[in-house]
Design a protein around this motif. Sequence first.
Motif, PDB file in Angstrom:
ATOM      1  N   GLN A 212       0.821  -1.209   0.000  1.00  0.00           N
ATOM      2  CA  GLN A 212       0.000   0.000   0.000  1.00  0.00           C
ATOM      3  C   GLN A 212       0.853   1.256   0.000  1.00  0.00           C
ATOM      4  OE1 GLN A 212      -3.479  -0.010  -0.402  1.00  0.00           O
ATOM      5  NE2 GLN A 212      -2.829   2.063  -0.960  1.00  0.00           N
ATOM      6  N   GLU A 213       1.956   1.242   0.739  1.00  0.00           N
ATOM      7  CA  GLU A 213       2.852   2.401   0.743  1.00  0.00           C
ATOM      8  C   GLU A 213       3.456   2.631  -0.635  1.00  0.00           C
ATOM      9  OE1 GLU A 213       4.457   2.368   5.367  1.00  0.00           O
ATOM     10  OE2 GLU A 213       5.314   0.962   3.901  1.00  0.00           O
ATOM     11  N   ASN A 216       0.744   4.122  -2.816  1.00  0.00           N
ATOM     12  CA  ASN A 216       0.525   5.522  -2.450  1.00  0.00           C
ATOM     13  C   ASN A 216       1.626   6.408  -3.027  1.00  0.00           C
ATOM     14  OD1 ASN A 216      -1.714   4.733  -0.988  1.00  0.00           O
ATOM     15  ND2 ASN A 216      -0.702   4.849   1.014  1.00  0.00           N
TER      16      ASN A 216
END
Length: 260
Positions: A212-213, A216
């Motif tokens: 997810q990082e 993002n």
Amino acid sequence: MNFTKKQLNITFLGTGTSQGIPMIASNDPVCLSKNLKDKRLRSSILISWDDVSYTVDCGLDFRQQMLRENVQSLNGVFFTHEHADHIGGLDDLRAFCYQIGEMPIYLLERTLLSLEKRFDYIFSVENRYPGAPSVLPKLVHKTSFNVAGLKVTPIEVLHGKLPIIAYRFGDFAYLTDVKTVSDEEKLKLKDLDVLVINALRIEAHPTHFNLQEALNFIAEIKPKKAYLTHISHKLGFHDEVSKILPKNVFLAYDGLKITV
């Protein structure tokens, strides 16, 4: 200096984390997968333009990677940092040094000091082993520099708390082992055609982006395309993870070749 746009040919030599996939002594389903895209050597790329070729890092699987890709010549190495999975193949540069003499290696001063300690027989003036590879260290700072007509821009990132170096080559950038990037350094990543970024696993990790990082970060930087690398078995199966990614984001795999 004016730089003309170069066609870059990128080969993903390895896309795995420090232990690779399959991991030793693991019965995890991903480690037992029969899909070749789930088998990952330690992370590195080969980047070529005009008539030159360089690698970013040369890890513990370097010899195997060079033989698999039938690499016949190499002009230098860009090191990101001094961890074993990124520098462990240094001795295997010797075959290419026989061709060109001294091999340029681009790196931080801290990384050079680590190499001098761990490979003292290569760097020692008095006790240098005669068969060792000959390397020519070139220290990397924050400013861009020219390599064979290509603009190379170092990007300082944090691997946990450790400052390491990522690289932008023209409109292509390769970032691995990243956990944090400052706003100042993010400015160096504007208008990319391709971004390669690490995505270790699903769960959070103290020194690496998780999936997810990474997604993002890609959404913030807005490259035309992005590829995920430095992957552990805890990210999941290649084919299953690929289905849930945004349309411009792809899982890299060993042997993948792209042109930028």
